[in-house]
Design a protein around this motif. Structure first.
Motif, PDB file in Angstrom:
ATOM      1  N   ALA A 245      55.781  60.292   8.431  1.00 46.40           N
ATOM      2  CA  ALA A 245      55.218  61.176   9.460  1.00 46.40           C
ATOM      3  C   ALA A 245      55.584  62.639   9.213  1.00 46.40           C
ATOM      4  O   ALA A 245      54.719  63.522   9.295  1.00 46.40           O
ATOM      5  CB  ALA A 245      55.699  60.740  10.847  1.00 46.40           C
ATOM      6  N   ILE A 246      56.836  62.912   8.891  1.00 44.58           N
ATOM      7  CA  ILE A 246      57.215  64.320   8.737  1.00 44.58           C
ATOM      8  C   ILE A 246      56.741  64.896   7.402  1.00 44.58           C
ATOM      9  O   ILE A 246      56.636  66.115   7.258  1.00 44.58           O
ATOM     10  CB  ILE A 246      58.740  64.530   8.905  1.00 44.58           C
ATOM     11  CG1 ILE A 246      59.535  63.794   7.835  1.00 44.58           C
ATOM     12  CG2 ILE A 246      59.187  64.121  10.294  1.00 44.58           C
ATOM     13  CD1 ILE A 246      61.004  64.116   7.857  1.00 44.58           C
ATOM     14  N   ARG A 247      56.400  64.026   6.446  1.00 50.26           N
ATOM     15  CA  ARG A 247      55.825  64.506   5.187  1.00 50.26           C
ATOM     16  C   ARG A 247      54.303  64.661   5.263  1.00 50.26           C
ATOM     17  O   ARG A 247      53.680  65.141   4.330  1.00 50.26           O
ATOM     18  CB  ARG A 247      56.186  63.561   4.033  1.00 50.26           C
ATOM     19  CG  ARG A 247      57.668  63.545   3.696  1.00 50.26           C
ATOM     20  CD  ARG A 247      57.969  62.766   2.434  1.00 50.26           C
ATOM     21  NE  ARG A 247      57.595  63.503   1.226  1.00 50.26           N
ATOM     22  CZ  ARG A 247      56.656  63.125   0.372  1.00 50.26           C
ATOM     23  NH1 ARG A 247      55.952  62.027   0.600  1.00 50.26           N
ATOM     24  NH2 ARG A 247      56.391  63.840  -0.701  1.00 50.26           N
ATOM     25  N   HIS A 248      53.713  64.234   6.387  1.00 54.98           N
ATOM     26  CA  HIS A 248      52.264  64.356   6.585  1.00 54.98           C
ATOM     27  C   HIS A 248      51.990  64.971   7.960  1.00 54.98           C
ATOM     28  O   HIS A 248      51.494  64.301   8.875  1.00 54.98           O
ATOM     29  CB  HIS A 248      51.594  62.981   6.463  1.00 54.98           C
ATOM     30  CG  HIS A 248      51.696  62.384   5.095  1.00 54.98           C
ATOM     31  ND1 HIS A 248      52.827  61.731   4.660  1.00 54.98           N
ATOM     32  CD2 HIS A 248      50.823  62.364   4.054  1.00 54.98           C
ATOM     33  CE1 HIS A 248      52.639  61.327   3.399  1.00 54.98           C
ATOM     34  NE2 HIS A 248      51.437  61.693   3.018  1.00 54.98           N
ATOM     35  N   PRO A 249      52.317  66.248   8.096  1.00 61.50           N
ATOM     36  CA  PRO A 249      52.189  66.887   9.423  1.00 61.50           C
ATOM     37  C   PRO A 249      50.747  67.006   9.910  1.00 61.50           C
ATOM     38  O   PRO A 249      50.523  67.184  11.110  1.00 61.50           O
ATOM     39  CB  PRO A 249      52.810  68.275   9.206  1.00 61.50           C
ATOM     40  CG  PRO A 249      52.742  68.509   7.726  1.00 61.50           C
ATOM     41  CD  PRO A 249      52.860  67.163   7.088  1.00 61.50           C
ATOM     42  N   ALA A 250      49.750  66.921   9.016  1.00 66.25           N
ATOM     43  CA  ALA A 250      48.346  67.026   9.455  1.00 66.25           C
ATOM     44  C   ALA A 250      47.987  65.893  10.414  1.00 66.25           C
ATOM     45  O   ALA A 250      47.173  66.066  11.315  1.00 66.25           O
ATOM     46  CB  ALA A 250      47.404  66.997   8.252  1.00 66.25           C
ATOM     47  N   SER A 251      48.586  64.745  10.206  1.00 66.39           N
ATOM     48  CA  SER A 251      48.314  63.624  11.107  1.00 66.39           C
ATOM     49  C   SER A 251      49.556  63.257  11.913  1.00 66.39           C
ATOM     50  O   SER A 251      49.466  62.955  13.096  1.00 66.39           O
ATOM     51  CB  SER A 251      47.852  62.406  10.307  1.00 66.39           C
ATOM     52  OG  SER A 251      48.854  61.994   9.397  1.00 66.39           O
ATOM     53  N   GLY A 252      50.725  63.307  11.271  1.00 68.82           N
ATOM     54  CA  GLY A 252      51.918  62.803  11.925  1.00 68.82           C
ATOM     55  C   GLY A 252      51.815  61.299  12.105  1.00 68.82           C
ATOM     56  O   GLY A 252      50.947  60.643  11.529  1.00 68.82           O
ATOM     57  N   TYR A 253      52.694  60.749  12.937  1.00 70.74           N
ATOM     58  CA  TYR A 253      52.649  59.307  13.188  1.00 70.74           C
ATOM     59  C   TYR A 253      51.599  59.003  14.254  1.00 70.74           C
ATOM     60  O   TYR A 253      51.514  59.681  15.272  1.00 70.74           O
ATOM     61  CB  TYR A 253      54.020  58.793  13.654  1.00 70.74           C
ATOM     62  CG  TYR A 253      53.970  57.347  14.067  1.00 70.74           C
ATOM     63  CD1 TYR A 253      53.891  56.339  13.111  1.00 70.74           C
ATOM     64  CD2 TYR A 253      53.932  56.989  15.418  1.00 70.74           C
ATOM     65  CE1 TYR A 253      53.806  55.004  13.480  1.00 70.74           C
ATOM     66  CE2 TYR A 253      53.850  55.655  15.794  1.00 70.74           C
ATOM     67  CZ  TYR A 253      53.785  54.670  14.822  1.00 70.74           C
ATOM     68  OH  TYR A 253      53.682  53.366  15.182  1.00 70.74           O
ATOM     69  N   VAL A 254      50.784  57.990  13.994  1.00 71.85           N
ATOM     70  CA  VAL A 254      49.772  57.524  14.942  1.00 71.85           C
ATOM     71  C   VAL A 254      49.962  56.025  15.110  1.00 71.85           C
ATOM     72  O   VAL A 254      50.220  55.306  14.132  1.00 71.85           O
ATOM     73  CB  VAL A 254      48.338  57.818  14.426  1.00 71.85           C
ATOM     74  CG1 VAL A 254      47.291  57.254  15.377  1.00 71.85           C
ATOM     75  CG2 VAL A 254      48.135  59.312  14.245  1.00 71.85           C
ATOM     76  N   GLN A 255      49.854  55.548  16.348  1.00 73.93           N
ATOM     77  CA  GLN A 255      49.986  54.116  16.598  1.00 73.93           C
ATOM     78  C   GLN A 255      48.987  53.346  15.737  1.00 73.93           C
ATOM     79  O   GLN A 255      47.822  53.713  15.665  1.00 73.93           O
ATOM     80  CB  GLN A 255      49.718  53.817  18.076  1.00 73.93           C
ATOM     81  CG  GLN A 255      50.880  54.179  18.980  1.00 73.93           C
ATOM     82  CD  GLN A 255      50.580  53.833  20.430  1.00 73.93           C
ATOM     83  OE1 GLN A 255      49.710  54.434  21.036  1.00 73.93           O
ATOM     84  NE2 GLN A 255      51.307  52.885  20.977  1.00 73.93           N
ATOM     85  N   GLY A 256      49.448  52.295  15.112  1.00 71.24           N
ATOM     86  CA  GLY A 256      48.616  51.524  14.198  1.00 71.24           C
ATOM     87  C   GLY A 256      49.126  51.618  12.776  1.00 71.24           C
ATOM     88  O   GLY A 256      48.997  50.667  12.003  1.00 71.24           O
ATOM     89  N   ILE A 257      49.725  52.778  12.440  1.00 65.91           N
ATOM     90  CA  ILE A 257      50.269  52.939  11.086  1.00 65.91           C
ATOM     91  C   ILE A 257      51.431  51.968  10.881  1.00 65.91           C
ATOM     92  O   ILE A 257      51.662  51.486   9.762  1.00 65.91           O
ATOM     93  CB  ILE A 257      50.704  54.401  10.839  1.00 65.91           C
ATOM     94  CG1 ILE A 257      49.473  55.320  10.834  1.00 65.91           C
ATOM     95  CG2 ILE A 257      51.456  54.546   9.521  1.00 65.91           C
ATOM     96  CD1 ILE A 257      49.792  56.797  10.636  1.00 65.91           C
ATOM     97  N   ASN A 258      52.143  51.631  11.957  1.00 64.11           N
ATOM     98  CA  ASN A 258      53.265  50.695  11.828  1.00 64.11           C
ATOM     99  C   ASN A 258      52.815  49.340  11.276  1.00 64.11           C
ATOM    100  O   ASN A 258      53.537  48.691  10.521  1.00 64.11           O
ATOM    101  CB  ASN A 258      53.969  50.507  13.176  1.00 64.11           C
ATOM    102  CG  ASN A 258      53.031  50.066  14.283  1.00 64.11           C
ATOM    103  OD1 ASN A 258      52.015  50.701  14.525  1.00 64.11           O
ATOM    104  ND2 ASN A 258      53.372  48.995  14.972  1.00 64.11           N
ATOM    105  N   ASP A 259      51.589  48.916  11.620  1.00 63.47           N
ATOM    106  CA  ASP A 259      51.095  47.628  11.114  1.00 63.47           C
ATOM    107  C   ASP A 259      50.919  47.645   9.596  1.00 63.47           C
ATOM    108  O   ASP A 259      51.052  46.604   8.938  1.00 63.47           O
ATOM    109  CB  ASP A 259      49.741  47.289  11.747  1.00 63.47           C
ATOM    110  CG  ASP A 259      49.855  46.994  13.231  1.00 63.47           C
ATOM    111  OD1 ASP A 259      50.943  46.563  13.659  1.00 63.47           O
ATOM    112  OD2 ASP A 259      48.872  47.194  13.965  1.00 63.47           O
ATOM    113  N   LEU A 260      50.603  48.824   9.046  1.00 64.55           N
ATOM    114  CA  LEU A 260      50.236  48.900   7.632  1.00 64.55           C
ATOM    115  C   LEU A 260      51.433  48.735   6.691  1.00 64.55           C
ATOM    116  O   LEU A 260      51.257  48.561   5.488  1.00 64.55           O
ATOM    117  CB  LEU A 260      49.522  50.226   7.348  1.00 64.55           C
ATOM    118  CG  LEU A 260      48.301  50.527   8.232  1.00 64.55           C
ATOM    119  CD1 LEU A 260      47.622  51.820   7.792  1.00 64.55           C
ATOM    120  CD2 LEU A 260      47.301  49.378   8.204  1.00 64.55           C
TER     121      LEU A 260
END
Length: 451
Positions: A245-260
């Motif tokens: 998340a902190i290395r991709h500030p354009a999106s940050g963490y979004v719910q659903g990424i945890n599943d991946l």
């Protein structure tokens, strides 16, 4: 019309709950659930005892005794039906209909992560042994032919070679055999360098919201599989997601990424575990092994997300576009299903947003997702472009059930709880074959599905 549609959807959303989100609302009063479940439990126990006694009587009495079924009770045809129609006094179905809250679906842990067909096929046939040997030859060559590896991987990757194959297909490992060991060492050290540099910043104010959301979502990740409820596994997932998340500030963490993260974690864990991993205690592994699994899961997930990051940037435009494309595609593939949705005011976004956001992971058992990803990593733009055709094939697979539902709530309940719990490699193979057929027909002729 709009107000009616909005209110009907909000009523549906309020009265139902995603099986994934067990324990979301800590303050909710579940007394009704407990009352209902206790009745079901008592009735189930009574039925088990009755069935057991019938089996004993069957061996002692003539066959005619089996015909003595009470007139006031329905014959039970399956376990799932038994949960909803157990006889208690007269018939329990009347008490179930009186409940104001819906019965939460019970998903059995028979949905194994193991790499077997639901039909219980033999672990390895002669053909599978030949395929495994082909993979081993490709992977042991000085320079692995990635095009040939993709071709071999499309119909599925054998469990024994899946970890190294996924690393190669995701672009994490180089094709050159001599460079692989050094690359793994360097990338793993780089990841743990990020941990040392950034992970402590989770306590800083500007990262609090991100870390808090990750911390909430981790226990919801595959809540019915014990592996993912282990504290050590959850700590690994927290680190992976926070660093990403902190290395991709354009999106940050979004719910659903945890599943991946989960398919990569399971596949790389299976490199060190012979048995099914769903109940495996990761504390039995060495620190070095766990660090390798964590770093490899991070880098491969990052490679995947690089191709679909517009799914997670502000307003999630990637998902919006894919859902619209799915709607247009289905309107051409099966106009009857499309018009059925329109008739009952079902919007594709109401069910397909999750299909795109989580890559169907919440619709399929994890073993099926792993098999699906074998093909996704073999296809150009598999996680974005080909996924659209898989979603279309998946939707049309349920056309009979969809057309049988004749109200808004029934359709949404069906589409959010599709019965795939017993699916295996065979069902996924058929789904992928249909998706490929649709892609062949429509991908190079997009006007076929544009209105």
């Amino acid at each position: 019309m709009k107000n009616k549609k909005a209110s009907s959807f909000h009523e549906f959303a309020r009265d139902t709950s995603d099986a994934w989100d067990i324990g979301d609302d800590e303050d909710e009063d579940f007394s009704s659930f407990q009352t209902l479940n206790s009745k079901v439990a008592k009735a189930t126990a009574a039925q088990v005892l009755e069935n057991h006694s019938r089996l004993r009587v069957k061996s002692e009495r003539p066959q005619a005794a089996l015909n003595e079924v009470p007139n006031n009770c329905k014959v039970i045809k399956s376990n799932s039906e038994a949960q909803l129609s157990r006889p208690e006094d007269d018939c329990m179905c009347n008490s179930l209909h009186k409940q104001s809250l819906p019965l939460r679906p019970i998903i059995p842990l028979v949905a194994r992560i193991s790499d077997q067909n639901a039909s219980g096929a033999p672990p390895m046939t002669v053909r599978e042994k030949t395929r495994l040997e082909k993979f081993r030859q490709l992977l042991s060559s000085h320079n692995t032919d990635l095009d040939e590896l993709r071709k071999c991987s499309w119909p599925g990757v054998p469990r024994e070679v899946r970890p190294v194959t996924w690393r190669l297909l995701s672009g994490y490992l180089p094709a050159n055999m001599e460079r692989r060991k050094l690359t793994l060492q360097r990338k793993r050290e780089e990841y743990f360098g990020f941990i040392e540099q950034y992970y402590d910043s989770r306590n800083e104010e500007h990262h609090q919201d991100t870390y808090r959301q990750i911390h909430i979502d981790i226990p919801r990740t595959n809540p019915l599989i014990p592996l993912f409820q282990q504290p050590l596994v959850q700590e690994i997932f927290e680190r992976i997601l926070f660093i990403w998340a902190i290395r991709h500030p354009a999106s940050g963490y979004v719910q659903g990424i945890n599943d991946l993260v989960t398919p990569f974690f399971v596949v790389f864990l299976s490199e060190y575990v012979e048995e099914d991993v769903e109940n495996f205690d990761v504390t039995n592994l060495s620190q070095d092994v766990l660090r390798s699994i964590e770093a490899d899961s991070f880098w491969c997930m990052s490679k995947l997300l690089d191709g679909i990051q517009d799914n997670y940037t502000f307003a999630q435009p990637g998902i919006q576009k894919k859902v619209k494309a799915l709607e247009e595609l289905v309107s051409r593939i099966d106009e009857q299903v499309h018009n059925h949705f329109r008739k009952y005011e079902v919007e594709y976004l109401q069910f397909a947003f999750r299909w795109m956001n989580n890559l169907l992971m919440r619709e399929l058992p994890l073993r099926c997702t792993i098999r699906l990803w074998d093909t996704y990593q073999s296809e150009p733009e598999g996680f974005s472009h080909f996924h659209l055709y898989v979603c279309a094939a998946f939707l049309i697979k349920w056309r009979k059930e969809i057309l049988d539902e004749e109200d808004f709530q029934g359709l949404l309940m069906l589409l959010q709880n599709l019965p795939t719990i017993h699916w295996g490699n065979e069902e996924i193979g058929l789904l992928l074959a249909e998706a490929y057929r649709l892609k062949y027909m429509f991908a190079d002729a997009p006007n076929h599905y544009r209105r």
